[in-house]
Scaffold this motif. Structure first.
Motif, short mmCIF file in Angstrom:
data_model
loop_
_atom_site.label_atom_id
_atom_site.label_comp_id
_atom_site.label_asym_id
_atom_site.label_seq_id
_atom_site.Cartn_x
_atom_site.Cartn_y
_atom_site.Cartn_z
N TYR A 160 0.83 -1.21 0.00
CA TYR A 160 0.00 0.00 0.00
C TYR A 160 0.87 1.25 0.00
O TYR A 160 0.69 2.15 -0.83
CB TYR A 160 -0.92 -0.03 1.21
CG TYR A 160 -1.86 1.14 1.33
CD1 TYR A 160 -2.97 1.26 0.50
CD2 TYR A 160 -1.62 2.14 2.27
CE1 TYR A 160 -3.83 2.34 0.61
CE2 TYR A 160 -2.49 3.22 2.39
CZ TYR A 160 -3.58 3.31 1.55
OH TYR A 160 -4.42 4.39 1.66
N TYR A 210 -17.53 0.30 -1.99
CA TYR A 210 -17.73 -0.41 -3.24
C TYR A 210 -18.60 0.41 -4.20
O TYR A 210 -18.50 0.26 -5.42
CB TYR A 210 -18.41 -1.75 -3.00
CG TYR A 210 -17.49 -2.81 -2.45
CD1 TYR A 210 -16.42 -3.27 -3.19
CD2 TYR A 210 -17.69 -3.35 -1.20
CE1 TYR A 210 -15.56 -4.24 -2.70
CE2 TYR A 210 -16.85 -4.32 -0.69
CZ TYR A 210 -15.79 -4.76 -1.45
OH TYR A 210 -14.95 -5.73 -0.94
N VAL A 262 -10.82 -2.21 2.31
CA VAL A 262 -11.15 -2.86 1.05
C VAL A 262 -9.94 -2.84 0.11
O VAL A 262 -9.62 -3.83 -0.55
CB VAL A 262 -12.35 -2.17 0.39
CG1 VAL A 262 -12.63 -2.76 -0.99
CG2 VAL A 262 -13.59 -2.30 1.27
N THR A 263 -9.25 -1.70 0.07
CA THR A 263 -8.10 -1.56 -0.84
C THR A 263 -6.97 -2.51 -0.48
O THR A 263 -6.43 -3.21 -1.35
CB THR A 263 -7.59 -0.11 -0.80
OG1 THR A 263 -8.63 0.78 -1.21
CG2 THR A 263 -6.39 0.06 -1.72
N ILE A 282 -7.05 -5.25 1.22
CA ILE A 282 -7.42 -6.65 1.01
C ILE A 282 -7.25 -7.02 -0.46
O ILE A 282 -6.76 -8.10 -0.80
CB ILE A 282 -8.86 -6.91 1.48
CG1 ILE A 282 -8.95 -6.84 3.01
CG2 ILE A 282 -9.36 -8.27 1.00
CD1 ILE A 282 -10.35 -6.99 3.55
N LYS A 283 -7.65 -6.11 -1.34
CA LYS A 283 -7.54 -6.37 -2.77
C LYS A 283 -6.09 -6.54 -3.22
O LYS A 283 -5.78 -7.38 -4.06
CB LYS A 283 -8.18 -5.23 -3.56
CG LYS A 283 -9.71 -5.21 -3.51
CD LYS A 283 -10.24 -4.04 -4.32
CE LYS A 283 -11.76 -4.00 -4.32
NZ LYS A 283 -12.28 -2.84 -5.09
N ILE A 284 -5.19 -5.72 -2.65
CA ILE A 284 -3.79 -5.78 -3.08
C ILE A 284 -2.97 -6.73 -2.21
O ILE A 284 -1.75 -6.83 -2.39
CB ILE A 284 -3.16 -4.37 -3.05
CG1 ILE A 284 -3.14 -3.80 -1.64
CG2 ILE A 284 -3.90 -3.45 -4.01
CD1 ILE A 284 -2.47 -2.43 -1.54
N HIS A 285 -3.63 -7.41 -1.26
CA HIS A 285 -2.97 -8.43 -0.41
C HIS A 285 -1.84 -7.86 0.44
O HIS A 285 -0.80 -8.51 0.63
CB HIS A 285 -2.43 -9.58 -1.27
CG HIS A 285 -3.46 -10.23 -2.13
ND1 HIS A 285 -4.48 -10.98 -1.61
CD2 HIS A 285 -3.63 -10.24 -3.49
CE1 HIS A 285 -5.24 -11.43 -2.59
NE2 HIS A 285 -4.76 -11.00 -3.74
#
Length: 318
Positions: A82, A252, A269-270, A272-275
């Motif tokens: 991030y 979302y 959310v961000t 989690i998406k980029i792990h």
């Protein structure tokens, strides 16, 4: 009192430790790509060396102990993707105020709308106001939140003349997120208070007040409503948690903030998406602390404000 507080604090502390341990272990099962910004360009040897430097090849119990030791010293680790190599605590320090403000404002709106609505529904039971309130509650609980979030975004932005993304410095942009986050709690408070006040209206102390000549409004708002404090206080925490967690769903649909990811829900959310596992771990830690400490505060306030609860007897401990 001190014994009760000590017991509650110990239980809350233990609960928090269990939650953090479970989350930590689950994140260690996630793909290791979340710890590298250029995973595809690294050789297996480079990946292994980096994992050893981060301590991720150590036995899991050793990693857990190290995590809590760092946590005690205020170290939440560093973000890997991030914001590469930036401390997680530094990143979160800029986001927490926005989420807290949204959560507090939505909780205040929920209380000032939901509680009077529930009281009036009980007062005018089976009449038009009660039917309208029941229709509102059924719609909010039956329809997925994402659906009415979308309609609020679609028509609310046009009505207010605002953009899709929330501007922190413009008060008009706070209206739609706060209203969206409040609707579910308004329905919850209204439904709960109506049911409680209708049930209480058949109790002996209410019948005695009627025999003494007390009017209906006095009975509802002077005798019954004050007794709701023993169950309102714990639900305040639930309402606050629901309001803060609603940010993730809103993000979302674009009802987020500008600049991007300025609130915890949207940022969760961000990451989690980029792990970015370290960032996920830090945000979950904050949510867990809010939930556990909030419930503890609710217990303490309930005891302080309701003298009927005994701290020395087993029945006084929930």
């Amino acid at each position: 009192m001190l014994k009760y507080l000590g017991k509650r604090i110990a239980r809350s502390f233990l609960t928090l430790i269990i939650i953090l341990t479970v989350v930590f272990c689950l994140l260690r099962l996630m793909p290791i790509e979340g710890y590298f910004t250029n995973f595809d360009k690294l050789t297996p040897q480079q990946i292994q060396v980096s994992l050893q430097e981060m301590g991720l090849t150590d036995p899991l119990p050793v990693q857990v102990v190290r995590f809590f030791n760092d946590l005690v010293h205020g170290d939440l680790g560093v973000s890997r993707i991030y914001r590469a190599n930036v401390p997680v605590a530094e990143i979160l320090a800029d986001k927490v105020p926005v989420s807290i403000k949204l959560g507090v404002l939505s909780m205040i709106v929920s209380l000032f709308v939901g509680l009077p609505m529930g009281a009036l529904m009980a007062r005018y039971k089976y009449r038009w106001f009660d039917k309208l309130g029941t229709l509102f509650i059924v719609c909010i609980q039956a329809v997925p939140a994402a659906v009415y979030f979308l309609y609020i975004q679609l028509y609310g932005t046009q009505a207010l003349g605002v953009g899709l993304l929330f501007q922190i410095d413009d008060p008009k942009y706070w209206i739609l997120p706060v209203v969206s986050m409040s609707l579910n709690n308004i329905a919850f408070y209204g439904m709960w208070l109506r049911r409680y006040m209708v049930d209480e209206s058949n109790k002996d102390y209410v019948k005695l007040a009627r025999l003494a000549g007390a009017g209906h409004l006095r009975i509802m708002f002077v005798h019954i409503l004050p007794n709701t404090r023993q169950v309102i206080l714990p639900t305040l925490v639930i309402g606050f948690n629901n309001a803060v967690l609603a940010e993730a769903s809103m993000s979302y649909l674009g009802i987020g903030v500008q600049p991007p990811d300025a609130s915890l829900g949207r940022m969760l959310v961000t990451v989690i998406k980029i792990h970015d596992n370290t960032m996920v771990q830090g945000i979950v830690l904050l949510y867990a602390c809010v939930g556990v400490m909030g419930l503890l505060l609710g217990d303490i306030l309930m005891v302080l404000l309701d003298p009927r609860i005994s701290l020395s007897k087993k029945g006084g401990d929930r």
